[in-house]
Design a protein around this motif. Structure first.
Motif, PDB file in Angstrom:
ATOM      1  N   PHE A 100     -25.310  88.028  -4.712  1.00  0.00           N
ATOM      2  CA  PHE A 100     -26.025  87.540  -3.505  1.00  0.00           C
ATOM      3  C   PHE A 100     -25.884  88.409  -2.341  1.00  0.00           C
ATOM      4  CE2 PHE A 100     -24.574  83.649  -5.844  1.00  0.00           C
ATOM      5  CZ  PHE A 100     -25.859  83.281  -5.968  1.00  0.00           C
ATOM      6  N   SER A 101     -26.997  89.155  -2.200  1.00  0.00           N
ATOM      7  CA  SER A 101     -27.043  89.923  -0.918  1.00  0.00           C
ATOM      8  C   SER A 101     -25.856  90.944  -0.997  1.00  0.00           C
ATOM      9  CB  SER A 101     -26.879  89.084   0.528  1.00  0.00           C
ATOM     10  OG  SER A 101     -27.987  88.314   0.517  1.00  0.00           O
ATOM     11  N   GLY A 102     -25.827  91.436  -2.119  1.00  0.00           N
ATOM     12  CA  GLY A 102     -24.743  92.526  -2.291  1.00  0.00           C
ATOM     13  C   GLY A 102     -23.380  92.344  -2.396  1.00  0.00           C
ATOM     14  N   CYS A 103     -22.966  90.719  -2.560  1.00  0.00           N
ATOM     15  CA  CYS A 103     -22.030  90.235  -2.468  1.00  0.00           C
ATOM     16  C   CYS A 103     -21.521  89.589  -3.886  1.00  0.00           C
ATOM     17  CB  CYS A 103     -21.392  89.543  -1.334  1.00  0.00           C
ATOM     18  SG  CYS A 103     -21.304  90.325   0.051  1.00  0.00           S
ATOM     19  N   TRP A 104     -20.557  89.790  -4.739  1.00  0.00           N
ATOM     20  CA  TRP A 104     -20.414  88.947  -5.832  1.00  0.00           C
ATOM     21  C   TRP A 104     -19.710  87.650  -5.700  1.00  0.00           C
ATOM     22  CZ3 TRP A 104     -22.396  90.331 -10.295  1.00  0.00           C
ATOM     23  CH2 TRP A 104     -22.752  91.804 -10.626  1.00  0.00           C
ATOM     24  N   ARG A 105     -20.081  86.764  -6.176  1.00  0.00           N
ATOM     25  CA  ARG A 105     -19.598  85.331  -6.367  1.00  0.00           C
ATOM     26  C   ARG A 105     -19.270  84.726  -7.582  1.00  0.00           C
ATOM     27  NH1 ARG A 105     -18.697  86.817  -2.028  1.00  0.00           N
ATOM     28  NH2 ARG A 105     -19.501  85.864   0.012  1.00  0.00           N
ATOM     29  N   ILE A 106     -18.361  83.975  -8.017  1.00  0.00           N
ATOM     30  CA  ILE A 106     -17.563  83.606  -9.247  1.00  0.00           C
ATOM     31  C   ILE A 106     -17.765  82.050  -9.040  1.00  0.00           C
ATOM     32  CG2 ILE A 106     -15.944  83.775 -10.805  1.00  0.00           C
ATOM     33  CD1 ILE A 106     -15.177  86.359  -9.753  1.00  0.00           C
ATOM     34  N   ASP A 107     -18.419  81.228 -10.099  1.00  0.00           N
ATOM     35  CA  ASP A 107     -18.319  79.757 -10.081  1.00  0.00           C
ATOM     36  C   ASP A 107     -16.765  79.752 -10.608  1.00  0.00           C
ATOM     37  OD1 ASP A 107     -18.383  77.096 -11.804  1.00  0.00           O
ATOM     38  OD2 ASP A 107     -20.127  77.186 -10.423  1.00  0.00           O
ATOM     39  N   ASP A 108     -16.089  78.648 -10.083  1.00  0.00           N
ATOM     40  CA  ASP A 108     -14.854  78.354 -10.098  1.00  0.00           C
ATOM     41  C   ASP A 108     -14.671  77.780 -11.362  1.00  0.00           C
ATOM     42  OD1 ASP A 108     -12.052  77.700  -9.231  1.00  0.00           O
ATOM     43  OD2 ASP A 108     -12.727  75.879  -8.727  1.00  0.00           O
ATOM     44  N   ASN A 109     -15.585  77.098 -11.892  1.00  0.00           N
ATOM     45  CA  ASN A 109     -15.368  76.367 -13.402  1.00  0.00           C
ATOM     46  C   ASN A 109     -15.510  77.572 -14.260  1.00  0.00           C
ATOM     47  OD1 ASN A 109     -14.987  73.852 -12.424  1.00  0.00           O
ATOM     48  ND2 ASN A 109     -17.156  73.432 -12.169  1.00  0.00           N
ATOM     49  N   ASP A 110     -16.582  78.520 -14.281  1.00  0.00           N
ATOM     50  CA  ASP A 110     -16.844  79.713 -14.932  1.00  0.00           C
ATOM     51  C   ASP A 110     -15.583  80.557 -15.086  1.00  0.00           C
ATOM     52  OD1 ASP A 110     -19.296  78.842 -15.669  1.00  0.00           O
ATOM     53  OD2 ASP A 110     -20.328  80.428 -14.257  1.00  0.00           O
ATOM     54  N   LEU A 111     -14.758  80.634 -14.045  1.00  0.00           N
ATOM     55  CA  LEU A 111     -13.638  81.668 -13.923  1.00  0.00           C
ATOM     56  C   LEU A 111     -12.252  80.818 -14.762  1.00  0.00           C
ATOM     57  CD1 LEU A 111     -12.077  84.082 -13.038  1.00  0.00           C
ATOM     58  CD2 LEU A 111     -11.515  82.796 -11.066  1.00  0.00           C
ATOM     59  N   GLU A 112     -12.310  79.300 -14.549  1.00  0.00           N
ATOM     60  CA  GLU A 112     -11.106  78.826 -15.289  1.00  0.00           C
ATOM     61  C   GLU A 112     -11.528  78.735 -16.976  1.00  0.00           C
ATOM     62  OE1 GLU A 112      -8.529  77.545 -14.157  1.00  0.00           O
ATOM     63  OE2 GLU A 112      -8.997  78.304 -12.335  1.00  0.00           O
ATOM     64  N   LYS A 113     -12.652  78.603 -17.410  1.00  0.00           N
ATOM     65  CA  LYS A 113     -13.235  78.932 -18.558  1.00  0.00           C
ATOM     66  C   LYS A 113     -12.984  80.155 -19.204  1.00  0.00           C
ATOM     67  CE  LYS A 113     -17.102  77.838 -21.977  1.00  0.00           C
ATOM     68  NZ  LYS A 113     -16.421  78.980 -22.816  1.00  0.00           N
ATOM     69  N   TRP A 114     -13.306  81.144 -18.435  1.00  0.00           N
ATOM     70  CA  TRP A 114     -12.767  82.621 -18.696  1.00  0.00           C
ATOM     71  C   TRP A 114     -11.562  82.812 -19.005  1.00  0.00           C
ATOM     72  CZ3 TRP A 114     -10.302  86.824 -16.522  1.00  0.00           C
ATOM     73  CH2 TRP A 114     -10.527  88.135 -17.169  1.00  0.00           C
ATOM     74  N   ILE A 115     -10.630  82.058 -17.750  1.00  0.00           N
ATOM     75  CA  ILE A 115      -9.170  82.376 -18.096  1.00  0.00           C
ATOM     76  C   ILE A 115      -8.777  81.720 -19.405  1.00  0.00           C
ATOM     77  CG2 ILE A 115      -6.991  81.611 -17.160  1.00  0.00           C
ATOM     78  CD1 ILE A 115      -8.398  82.026 -14.324  1.00  0.00           C
ATOM     79  N   ALA A 116      -9.189  80.463 -19.669  1.00  0.00           N
ATOM     80  CA  ALA A 116      -8.742  79.713 -20.912  1.00  0.00           C
ATOM     81  C   ALA A 116      -9.338  80.606 -22.303  1.00  0.00           C
ATOM     82  CB  ALA A 116      -9.323  78.419 -21.063  1.00  0.00           C
ATOM     83  N   ASP A 117     -10.605  81.232 -22.211  1.00  0.00           N
ATOM     84  CA  ASP A 117     -11.299  81.790 -23.298  1.00  0.00           C
ATOM     85  C   ASP A 117     -10.346  83.076 -23.728  1.00  0.00           C
ATOM     86  OD1 ASP A 117     -12.837  79.561 -23.730  1.00  0.00           O
ATOM     87  OD2 ASP A 117     -14.603  80.997 -22.632  1.00  0.00           O
ATOM     88  N   LYS A 118      -9.898  83.556 -22.619  1.00  0.00           N
ATOM     89  CA  LYS A 118      -9.194  85.012 -22.495  1.00  0.00           C
ATOM     90  C   LYS A 118      -7.633  84.992 -22.582  1.00  0.00           C
ATOM     91  CE  LYS A 118     -12.809  87.546 -22.362  1.00  0.00           C
ATOM     92  NZ  LYS A 118     -13.521  88.351 -23.533  1.00  0.00           N
ATOM     93  N   LYS A 119      -7.242  83.680 -22.556  1.00  0.00           N
ATOM     94  CA  LYS A 119      -5.736  83.313 -22.490  1.00  0.00           C
ATOM     95  C   LYS A 119      -5.092  84.466 -21.543  1.00  0.00           C
ATOM     96  CE  LYS A 119      -5.771  81.803 -27.660  1.00  0.00           C
ATOM     97  NZ  LYS A 119      -7.278  81.948 -27.659  1.00  0.00           N
ATOM     98  N   ILE A 120      -5.443  84.266 -20.494  1.00  0.00           N
ATOM     99  CA  ILE A 120      -5.162  84.995 -19.307  1.00  0.00           C
ATOM    100  C   ILE A 120      -3.824  84.180 -18.695  1.00  0.00           C
ATOM    101  CG2 ILE A 120      -5.519  86.076 -16.944  1.00  0.00           C
ATOM    102  CD1 ILE A 120      -7.122  87.369 -19.270  1.00  0.00           C
ATOM    103  N   ASN A 121      -2.775  85.026 -18.557  1.00  0.00           N
ATOM    104  CA  ASN A 121      -1.504  84.519 -18.020  1.00  0.00           C
ATOM    105  C   ASN A 121      -1.845  84.504 -16.490  1.00  0.00           C
ATOM    106  OD1 ASN A 121       0.902  83.455 -17.338  1.00  0.00           O
ATOM    107  ND2 ASN A 121       1.975  85.065 -17.852  1.00  0.00           N
ATOM    108  N   VAL A 122      -2.102  83.502 -15.925  1.00  0.00           N
ATOM    109  CA  VAL A 122      -2.259  83.451 -14.441  1.00  0.00           C
ATOM    110  C   VAL A 122      -1.315  83.516 -13.431  1.00  0.00           C
ATOM    111  CG1 VAL A 122      -3.424  82.209 -12.587  1.00  0.00           C
ATOM    112  CG2 VAL A 122      -4.732  82.160 -14.640  1.00  0.00           C
ATOM    113  N   LYS A 123      -1.056  84.527 -12.749  1.00  0.00           N
ATOM    114  CA  LYS A 123       0.042  84.636 -11.833  1.00  0.00           C
ATOM    115  C   LYS A 123      -0.058  84.385 -10.540  1.00  0.00           C
ATOM    116  CE  LYS A 123       0.674  88.844 -13.256  1.00  0.00           C
ATOM    117  NZ  LYS A 123       1.028  90.369 -13.309  1.00  0.00           N
TER     118      LYS A 123
END
Length: 62
Positions: free
Chosen positions: A33-56
């Motif tokens: 949006f207007s040159g700035c990236w935004r990430i949907d909180d729910n999409d990020l949580e799903k991505w973390i789970a799908d990729k099995k990322i260890n969140v620090k």
């Protein structure tokens, strides 16, 4: 809720530049949006789970 790449970086425990790289290469779903990236909180949580990322980060969900 849409969050910034800085917020996502904090949650993931990585640098903001790493988040930008992952948007391009690892498929973090993001919207520009207007040159700035935004990430949907729910999409990020799903991505973390799908990729099995260890969140620090301290952001945590919920």
């Amino acid at each position: 809720m849409l969050i910034t790449t800085a917020d996502a970086a904090k949650r993931l425990g990585v640098n903001r530049r790493t988040v930008l790289l992952w948007i391009q290469t690892r498929g973090i779903p993001a919207y520009r949006f207007s040159g700035c990236w935004r990430i949907d909180d729910n999409d990020l949580e799903k991505w973390i789970a799908d990729k099995k990322i260890n969140v620090k980060g301290t952001g945590g969900h919920g």
